[in-house]
Scaffold this motif. Sequence first.
Motif, PDB file in Angstrom:
ATOM      1  N   VAL A 229       0.301  -1.220   0.127  1.00 21.25           N
ATOM      2  CA  VAL A 229      -0.186   0.476   0.125  1.00 21.25           C
ATOM      3  C   VAL A 229       1.147   1.236   0.109  1.00 21.25           C
ATOM      4  O   VAL A 229       0.491   1.912  -0.846  1.00 21.25           O
ATOM      5  CB  VAL A 229      -0.974  -0.464   0.905  1.00 21.25           C
ATOM      6  CG1 VAL A 229      -1.709   1.240   1.120  1.00 21.25           C
ATOM      7  CG2 VAL A 229      -2.285  -1.191   1.273  1.00 21.25           C
ATOM      8  N   LEU A 230       1.813   1.441   1.239  1.00 23.44           N
ATOM      9  CA  LEU A 230       2.880   2.118   0.851  1.00 23.44           C
ATOM     10  C   LEU A 230       3.765   2.702  -0.412  1.00 23.44           C
ATOM     11  O   LEU A 230       3.791   4.170  -0.973  1.00 23.44           O
ATOM     12  CB  LEU A 230       3.690   2.677   2.001  1.00 23.44           C
ATOM     13  CG  LEU A 230       4.881   3.272   2.361  1.00 23.44           C
ATOM     14  CD1 LEU A 230       3.803   4.573   3.073  1.00 23.44           C
ATOM     15  CD2 LEU A 230       5.731   3.162   3.201  1.00 23.44           C
ATOM     16  N   ASN A 231       3.712   1.668  -0.638  1.00 23.54           N
ATOM     17  CA  ASN A 231       4.711   1.512  -2.158  1.00 23.54           C
ATOM     18  C   ASN A 231       3.537   2.419  -3.488  1.00 23.54           C
ATOM     19  O   ASN A 231       3.513   3.077  -4.810  1.00 23.54           O
ATOM     20  CB  ASN A 231       4.699   0.010  -2.571  1.00 23.54           C
ATOM     21  CG  ASN A 231       5.603   0.524  -4.085  1.00 23.54           C
ATOM     22  OD1 ASN A 231       6.750   0.484  -3.897  1.00 23.54           O
ATOM     23  ND2 ASN A 231       5.345   0.080  -5.342  1.00 23.54           N
ATOM     24  N   VAL A 232       2.120   2.413  -3.567  1.00 21.79           N
ATOM     25  CA  VAL A 232       1.538   2.716  -4.192  1.00 21.79           C
ATOM     26  C   VAL A 232       1.240   4.427  -3.918  1.00 21.79           C
ATOM     27  O   VAL A 232       1.053   5.495  -4.735  1.00 21.79           O
ATOM     28  CB  VAL A 232       0.328   2.428  -3.937  1.00 21.79           C
ATOM     29  CG1 VAL A 232      -1.000   3.417  -4.826  1.00 21.79           C
ATOM     30  CG2 VAL A 232      -0.026   0.941  -5.254  1.00 21.79           C
TER      31      VAL A 232
ATOM     32  N   LEU B  16     -11.130   0.428   0.169  1.00 20.38           N
ATOM     33  CA  LEU B  16     -12.244   2.289  -0.026  1.00 20.38           C
ATOM     34  C   LEU B  16     -14.317   1.648  -0.080  1.00 20.38           C
ATOM     35  O   LEU B  16     -14.283   3.184   1.003  1.00 20.38           O
ATOM     36  CB  LEU B  16     -12.000   2.311  -1.121  1.00 20.38           C
ATOM     37  CG  LEU B  16     -12.599   4.119  -1.277  1.00 20.38           C
ATOM     38  CD1 LEU B  16     -12.215   4.747  -0.813  1.00 20.38           C
ATOM     39  CD2 LEU B  16     -11.897   4.336  -3.274  1.00 20.38           C
ATOM     40  N   ASN B  17     -14.646   1.199  -0.092  1.00 14.50           N
ATOM     41  CA  ASN B  17     -16.010   0.755  -0.053  1.00 14.50           C
ATOM     42  C   ASN B  17     -17.117   0.446   1.108  1.00 14.50           C
ATOM     43  O   ASN B  17     -17.475  -0.008   1.612  1.00 14.50           O
ATOM     44  CB  ASN B  17     -16.964   0.376  -1.348  1.00 14.50           C
ATOM     45  CG  ASN B  17     -16.819  -1.331  -1.190  1.00 14.50           C
ATOM     46  OD1 ASN B  17     -15.875  -1.206  -0.097  1.00 14.50           O
ATOM     47  ND2 ASN B  17     -17.129  -2.078  -2.425  1.00 14.50           N
ATOM     48  N   GLN B  18     -15.660  -0.231   2.080  1.00 14.67           N
ATOM     49  CA  GLN B  18     -15.987  -0.253   3.592  1.00 14.67           C
ATOM     50  C   GLN B  18     -15.828   1.239   4.255  1.00 14.67           C
ATOM     51  O   GLN B  18     -16.549   1.381   5.353  1.00 14.67           O
ATOM     52  CB  GLN B  18     -14.668  -1.486   4.368  1.00 14.67           C
ATOM     53  CG  GLN B  18     -14.923  -2.421   3.497  1.00 14.67           C
ATOM     54  CD  GLN B  18     -14.313  -3.889   4.016  1.00 14.67           C
ATOM     55  OE1 GLN B  18     -12.940  -3.691   4.194  1.00 14.67           O
ATOM     56  NE2 GLN B  18     -14.523  -5.057   4.566  1.00 14.67           N
TER      57      GLN B  18
ATOM     58  N   GLN C  42      -6.745   2.806  -2.781  1.00 14.68           N
ATOM     59  CA  GLN C  42      -7.666   2.601  -4.449  1.00 14.68           C
ATOM     60  C   GLN C  42      -8.020   4.693  -4.344  1.00 14.68           C
ATOM     61  O   GLN C  42      -7.767   4.452  -5.742  1.00 14.68           O
ATOM     62  CB  GLN C  42      -8.605   1.608  -2.944  1.00 14.68           C
ATOM     63  CG  GLN C  42      -7.819   0.053  -2.587  1.00 14.68           C
ATOM     64  CD  GLN C  42      -8.610  -0.450  -2.157  1.00 14.68           C
ATOM     65  OE1 GLN C  42      -9.869   0.129  -1.280  1.00 14.68           O
ATOM     66  NE2 GLN C  42      -8.851  -1.681  -2.299  1.00 14.68           N
ATOM     67  N   LEU C  43      -7.797   5.377  -3.594  1.00 10.38           N
ATOM     68  CA  LEU C  43      -8.846   6.373  -3.076  1.00 10.38           C
ATOM     69  C   LEU C  43      -7.255   6.820  -5.049  1.00 10.38           C
ATOM     70  O   LEU C  43      -7.892   7.695  -5.941  1.00 10.38           O
ATOM     71  CB  LEU C  43      -9.027   7.019  -2.434  1.00 10.38           C
ATOM     72  CG  LEU C  43      -9.348   8.052  -2.882  1.00 10.38           C
ATOM     73  CD1 LEU C  43     -10.942   8.147  -3.417  1.00 10.38           C
ATOM     74  CD2 LEU C  43      -9.855   9.482  -1.421  1.00 10.38           C
TER      75      LEU C  43
END
Length: 673
Positions: free
Chosen positions: A337-340, A525-527, A638-639
């Motif tokens: 996630v951090l890489n994104v 995201l949708n959670q 994701q956003l």
Amino acid sequence: MQLNEKSKRILNVILHEKQMTLDTLTMMLPYSRRTVEYELERIQEWLVGNGLSNLKMDGTKIELTVTEALIEQVERAELVWSEEERELVITLFAMTQVEFLSSFHFQHLLDVSKYTVQESLNTVKKQAAQFGIDFSYTRKEGYRFNGHLQTVALYVYRTIEQLLEKSTFAQLLDLCFDSWQVEFMERIGQIEHFENLNQFQFVESHREKLAYFLMIGSRLSPDAYVQDDDSWLTEKVDASIRDNFEDVPQLWETLMMLIQGGSKVSEEMDELVQQNLASIMIEVIERFEGLSCTRVIEREALCEKLVLHAKATLNRVHTEIMPSDELERYVMKEHRVLNVIVDRSLDPIRDQIQTKIPSSEVMYFTLHFAAHLHQQGQHLDEKMKAIVVCPSGISVSHMLDHILKNQFPDFVFLPPISQRDVLEFAPLVDLIFTTVPLPLAVQQQAHVTLVPTLPTRLEQLALKRQIQQRFIANGGVARMEVADILEVVKKYATIHQEAQLRKELKHLLQDEPMKDEWKGGQPVLNQLVTKKEIQLDDQVSDWQESIRLAAKPLVDNGTIESRYVETMIENVIEHGPYIVLMPQIAIPHARPEDGVNHLGMSVLKLTKPVFFPGEKPVRAFFVLAAIDQTTHLKALAQLTELLGNEQDVSLLLEADTVDDIVEVLNRYSEEEE
């Protein structure tokens, strides 16, 4: 029974450790458990056949009594060469010998059958052809390489890189060259003299590769290969290279590229270049803060590290000499996630160099950010002192250092060192973590533990237990984490509802109930954003009202307090419109202690834009309420991915209903496998 490359490598690790478990041995080697068990049987047969100490195996515990006779026998042991090893020997021998070479020469050199040699010769021919070089046999000259001199020189360097990956590289060189060790040390001295003249220092692994390249490349006969009559590249070779390496003019052009692209421990930079890079790195950090909704403490320290790494990145990008992809396994497991987010933060560098940054380079930057975010709260008191030895370069050393610091937060880690400096620092520490075996003289001064270059989470856990059992008085067992359990389960079973399993395991392992539903996990995201947190409106009077309206669902459901909303507004007044990440998009946020009760996010979409200071128009708001620095990162990544897609951003801005927005968010809300 003879040893092969795998069994000898395994035996060397056992000789170094003397006593260990099968799990620890497997962790330290790039082989499967089954392969290790098979090679242990081969080692046992070899030891018995040579009348040496037997391996003592009690369950998974392995123990070996080390004697001088055993060490001497291992060093003299004849090996069964693998296919790849045979191909490397043929390549080096054929490139550097002037005598007529037939298949019989290689058959005698490798002590294998004519059929086996012919198979290896055919493979060498295919591999050379892929590099644009011909390898063929003629009655007049025997087996010879044919091609452009500079292409052949680069092929020599590529072969050296493959050779040094083998634990048997010294024995392979013995087959090809007499008394090569003396010449190698002379070449090391030649390179060190060049380093002193130019006031920089190569990382240890690159210095060694250059020394072998000079040693082997000096044996290339220029007349045997195609050469340019007047090469423009030769004219650009620096005078210091010509003077320092005057005995190998046939290597100058290739040497210049390898020197320019090689990783350096430190290098003086032009003051203007330094200032420019520092400015860009500050912009990268600010962008990261905006995308991750976190504040980086001690910016200057992080900036300095990023500037040094960026210089190395620019060298590698422009010379097309890329670093190893070894770190991908670790980053994709531990910091996906951090890489994104870091990847998106590096746009200022891309704008500067006008070229793509390789994914491996992005991962290096990710590790620098990860290390900085986890570095707070270090105290130098009466703690166990440790140091990391890694010859793979300064970037890899710092990554391993970062991993070990996280696993052993109570240890004081000295800065990573190269293999050549280990004797100097060994008396200063209690424990040395190393990726390569170290001499007995070092082991007598400090505890030495072999570790993988970039251990996975499971390997880290095994290492933590090993260190606690071996060095820490209380002998406590390392705390089991949910991710560790899941990784084991995935090896033997298929998980159909990972999110639910993760949640139940988390509750099972925790001593106290969690204060927040998501703390310790990362929702998608949708959670975070359901229909209840989404609003559509035509327009608002000003940007302050837009923030209050966008945050209203979170205030109403108790996720945040009213003071959190006012703090978001005050931050914009004080720091400017930093929450406006791109045209039409803003992510208002503040710190968790400013009034966050639970993790949450809300969305507001306006028909007409509202203008922030600096005339920045915004129509879509994503209000974030984070409870810490990490739990929100998956949803935020994701956003971030969504905002990088112009088509979906347009759909978001033109949405007429809440369902339209939900549909866009759902596309980016999948759980990672």
